[in-house]
Design an enzyme around this catalytic site. Structure first.
Site, PDB file in Angstrom:
ATOM      1  CB  SER A   1       0.485   5.655  -1.191  1.00 27.44           C
ATOM      2  OG  SER A   1       1.641   5.532  -0.387  1.00 27.44           O
TER       3      SER A   1
ATOM      4  CB  SER B   1      -0.957  -0.001   1.188  1.00 28.99           C
ATOM      5  OG  SER B   1      -0.259  -0.142   2.412  1.00 28.99           O
ATOM      6  CE1 TYR B   2       5.282   5.510   3.106  1.00 19.29           C
ATOM      7  CE2 TYR B   2       6.939   4.454   1.722  1.00 19.29           C
ATOM      8  CZ  TYR B   2       6.531   5.514   2.514  1.00 19.29           C
ATOM      9  OH  TYR B   2       7.370   6.581   2.708  1.00 19.29           O
ATOM     10  CB  ALA B   3       5.215   0.271  -2.884  1.00 23.44           C
TER      11      ALA B   3
END
Length: 256
Positions: free
Chosen positions: A164, A160-162
């Protein structure tokens, strides 16, 4: 004009999200040191701005403190309306606030995905759109996003971080393409491995910590203050011909 004068921010108002600690704290302090007044927001920011408010005022600049959960879209919209009513026009927007949640991709729950995308991509997009609109109308402004090395790489345990931060890098380019002709600079800083709360788990893992340090040519974790110069550059007249850039500040990581 002396070249150093290009980096001065006297008379400017900078809005810095996630300013209470870490990278946001360092950027707010740096912009104030270059002459800007600061409007700071964080989900748990003290009424007087706490430590960052005191630091900015100690530099002789004004600090306007706001508390808002930027991932709550209704709260975000209400807060943006307050900004328009309570503050002078914003000259510099630093979209820094964000979060990270770790779990293997096969077990990465929808709740993690939704929370991270809301904080790291949706909220910065809404802020950039609403404040950028006023900058376009005035014919000037600086917008700086905090991207990541995972704007370029996939990472481990943080899908999810990547996603975003990959989205942030593309959003920077899309906005720059539209707004550069109107005098608005949109760029990003991609920090390397910086010693903040978000990287505490990595630094506490002996194997991961050693592997990360082995790849960084500078041989150390970055500190939030390492981003100060890049932030002042992108907020100032010195970067007037810089549009759509994602500037890595990573100790040489991406050069390996």
């Amino acid at each position: 004009m002396a070249v150093l004068d290009l980096f001065r921010l006297d008379g400017k108002l900078a809005l810095v999200t996630g300013c209470r600690r870490g990278i946001g704290f360092a950027i707010a302090e740096a912009l104030a040191g270059a002459g800007a007044d600061i409007a700071g927001v964080s989900r748990s920011l003290e009424d007087d701005g706490g430590a960052i408010g005191a630091r900015v005022r100690g530099l002789g600049r004004r600090f306007f403190a706001f508390r808002c959960d930027l991932a709550d879209r209704a709260a975000l919209r209400a807060w943006i309306a307050r900004l328009a009513a309570e503050l002078p026009p914003i000259d510099i927007l630093v979209n820094n606030a964000g979060t990270i949640l770790r779990a293997p991709a096969a077990e990465h729950p929808d709740e993690y995905w939704d929370e991270v995308l809301a904080a790291n991509l949706t909220a910065p997009w809404i802020l950039a759109r609403e404040i950028g609109r006023t900058m376009v109308a005035r014919g000037s402004g600086k917008i700086i996003f905090t991207a990541s090395l995972l704007s370029f790489q996939g990472g481990i345990l943080v899908p999810s971080y990547a996603a975003s931060k990959g989205g942030v890098a593309q959003l920077v380019k899309a906005l720059a393409n539209e707004w550069a002709p109107h005098g608005v600079n949109v760029n990003a800083i991609a920090p390397g491995y910086i010693a903040t709360d978000n990287t505490a788990a990595l630094r506490a893992d002996p194997a991961r910590n050693a592997a990360i340090l082995a790849r960084i040519p500078a041989g150390r974790w970055g500190e939030p203050r390492d981003l100060a110069g890049a932030a002042v550059f992108l907020a100032s007249r010195a970067s007037d011909y810089v549009h759509g850039a994602v500037l890595t500040v990573d100790g040489g990581w991406m050069g390996r």
